[in-house]
Design a protein around this motif. Structure first.
Motif, PDB file in Angstrom:
ATOM      1  N   LYS A   1       0.709  -1.156  -0.063  1.00  0.00           N
ATOM      2  CA  LYS A   1      -0.232  -0.057  -0.046  1.00  0.00           C
ATOM      3  C   LYS A   1       0.920   1.106  -0.081  1.00  0.00           C
ATOM      4  O   LYS A   1       0.738   2.062  -0.633  1.00  0.00           O
TER       5      LYS A   1
ATOM      6  N   GLU B   1       0.856   1.266  -4.536  1.00  0.00           N
ATOM      7  CA  GLU B   1      -0.530   1.979  -4.680  1.00  0.00           C
ATOM      8  C   GLU B   1      -0.116   3.469  -5.015  1.00  0.00           C
ATOM      9  O   GLU B   1      -0.724   4.113  -5.742  1.00  0.00           O
ATOM     10  N   LYS B   2       0.978   3.867  -4.223  1.00  0.00           N
ATOM     11  CA  LYS B   2       1.236   5.440  -4.238  1.00  0.00           C
ATOM     12  C   LYS B   2       2.010   5.488  -5.908  1.00  0.00           C
ATOM     13  O   LYS B   2       1.747   6.346  -6.452  1.00  0.00           O
TER      14      LYS B   2
ATOM     15  N   ASP C   1       1.434   3.630  -8.405  1.00  0.00           N
ATOM     16  CA  ASP C   1       0.468   3.652  -9.421  1.00  0.00           C
ATOM     17  C   ASP C   1      -0.332   4.856  -9.481  1.00  0.00           C
ATOM     18  O   ASP C   1      -0.495   5.404 -10.615  1.00  0.00           O
ATOM     19  N   SER C   2      -0.662   5.796  -8.386  1.00  0.00           N
ATOM     20  CA  SER C   2      -1.432   6.779  -8.598  1.00  0.00           C
ATOM     21  C   SER C   2      -0.627   8.005  -9.008  1.00  0.00           C
ATOM     22  O   SER C   2      -1.099   8.865  -9.843  1.00  0.00           O
TER      23      SER C   2
ATOM     24  N   LYS D   1      -0.348   7.253 -12.529  1.00  0.00           N
ATOM     25  CA  LYS D   1      -1.435   7.845 -13.502  1.00  0.00           C
ATOM     26  C   LYS D   1      -1.665   9.342 -13.786  1.00  0.00           C
ATOM     27  O   LYS D   1      -2.333   9.813 -14.501  1.00  0.00           O
ATOM     28  N   SER D   2      -1.102  10.189 -12.725  1.00  0.00           N
ATOM     29  CA  SER D   2      -1.138  11.501 -12.787  1.00  0.00           C
ATOM     30  C   SER D   2      -0.322  12.239 -13.949  1.00  0.00           C
ATOM     31  O   SER D   2      -0.207  13.381 -14.080  1.00  0.00           O
TER      32      SER D   2
ATOM     33  N   GLN E   1       2.897   4.616 -17.676  1.00  0.00           N
ATOM     34  CA  GLN E   1       2.428   3.625 -17.353  1.00  0.00           C
ATOM     35  C   GLN E   1       3.667   2.338 -17.506  1.00  0.00           C
ATOM     36  O   GLN E   1       3.671   1.328 -16.549  1.00  0.00           O
TER      37      GLN E   1
END
Ligand code: GTP
Ligand code: MG
Length: 339
Positions: free
Chosen positions: A51, A55-56, A58-59, A62-63, A109
């Motif tokens: 997490k 998860e960080k 990934d975000s 995406k940005s 990505q």
């Protein structure tokens, strides 16, 4: 008549073969199941690290619409926060930048997969193995580390795992300092169903290890695992105490494989790294058991230990139960964090 006999023979043979195939398939299934169980437990144990890291990542990815310097800065921050360590983080991102350039990558990505590969690469150590040095037997594992990191618990779990592999294991209660330490190891020896050698509280730890070695030889044990006290020493006392034990092992068990296993608590992050540095100066640490990964987002410590200190992680603790100790493997570890 002969034909019939032959036919029956053939049928029997066929049945046998079918049975064999069934058994093999069953075995493969159990292997598959245990692999899934192993990986599932590893993933669950690394949940907080995943997490905090993936998860960080990934975000962040995406940005971004393009790959630029700022993206790498953000990735660096995530790695440092997960206790990967500054030097290791810089190495990883420098290599990552080169790879992105080489491959002409433009889509943010795509960076994740390359980052995963670079982390694995940073952890690979030439000439160092992540497997415990216990084969061929006999072997001695000296378990060292400061207070409360999980030494005794790790010994109990390890004894249980080795026993399951049909190894004859004996424990030596070398922590004669802390009240209750001998009883705690006694409990673990019962749970793991292995023998234990003890002296009274306050006895000389080196004398306990001496007796442990004699017992291991007499009972033809494969692995002797020695607990030690985790009292907070100054460097000189620590060195003297450990060296006394090492001398006994060298003298009494020269032919045994020797593993000096440093136990570190992953929840302490950079503090674990500092402890590793001190122990490395004091003795020849041959491997690390990294405990309490289940309770922390600081799993990146494993990456720094390997890459920055050149210490191979050999075992990881992913819970408090007897079957919550796993053999460490770079690919499984990184995959469990990233996938
Ligand atoms: N969640 C979790 N807890 C762990 C793990 N390993 C050890 N512990 C817990 O950590 C605490 C300390 O463990 P010990 O094995 O007593 O630590 P020690 O290094 O022997 O401590 P001293 O003998 O006092 O030096 C216990 O409550 C263990 O249950 C782990 O992998 N996960
Ligand atoms: Mg202990």
């Amino acid at each position: 008549m002969f034909k019939n006999l032959f036919r029956r023979d053939k049928n029997d043979k066929q049945r046998e073969e079918e049975k064999e195939i069934e058994i093999v398939e069953e075995k493969n299934e159990t292997l598959e199941e245990s692999k899934v169980g192993f990986f599932g437990k590893l993933k669950a144990g690394l949940d907080k690290t995943r997490k905090g890291m993936t998860e960080k990542i990934d975000s962040i990815l995406k940005s971004y619409t393009k790959i630029d310097e700022e993206l790498f800065d953000d990735l660096e921050e995530i790695l440092v926060t997960a206790d990967v360590g500054i030097n290791t983080t810089m190495n990883i991102t420098d290599n990552l930048k080169d790879r992105v350039k080489e491959e002409g990558m433009t889509d943010p990505q795509g960076v994740k997969e390359l980052l995963k590969e670079e982390i694995k690469e940073a952890m690979r150590l030439p000439n160092l193995s992540n497997t415990l040095k216990i084969n061929p037997s006999p072997a001695v594992i000296l378990v060292v580390g400061v207070n409360g990191v999980g030494k005794t618990t790790t010994i109990g779990k390890l004894a249980y795992n080795l026993k399951k592999e049909n190894k004859k294991v004996i424990l030596a209660a070398g922590d004669t300092f802390r009240a209750g330490a001998i009883e705690q190891l006694n409990e673990w020896s019962k749970r793991a169903e292995v023998d234990l050698v003890t002296h009274n509280e306050g006895a000389d730890p080196a004398a306990v290890i001496f007796d442990g070695i004699q017992a291991a030889k007499a009972r033809k044990c494969d692995v002797l695992i020695c607990d030690t006290a985790g009292r907070l020493h100054n460097k000189k006392n620590l060195m003297n105490e450990l060296n006394k034990i090492f001398r006994v092992v060298e003298r009494e068990y020269p032919d045994a494989q020797k593993e000096v296993l440093l136990v570190l608590d992953a929840t302490t992050g950079q503090n674990a790294i500092s402890q590793a540095k001190v122990f490395k100066e004091v003795c020849n640490i041959s491997g690390v058991a990294l405990t309490k990964l289940d309770g922390t987002a600081k799993g990146g410590v494993a990456i720094a230990l390997q890459s920055e200190l050149g210490l191979p992680v050999k075992l990881i603790g992913v819970g408090e139960k007897i079957d919550d100790l796993q053999q460490f493997n770079i690919d499984d570890f990184v995959d469990a964090i990233f996938d």
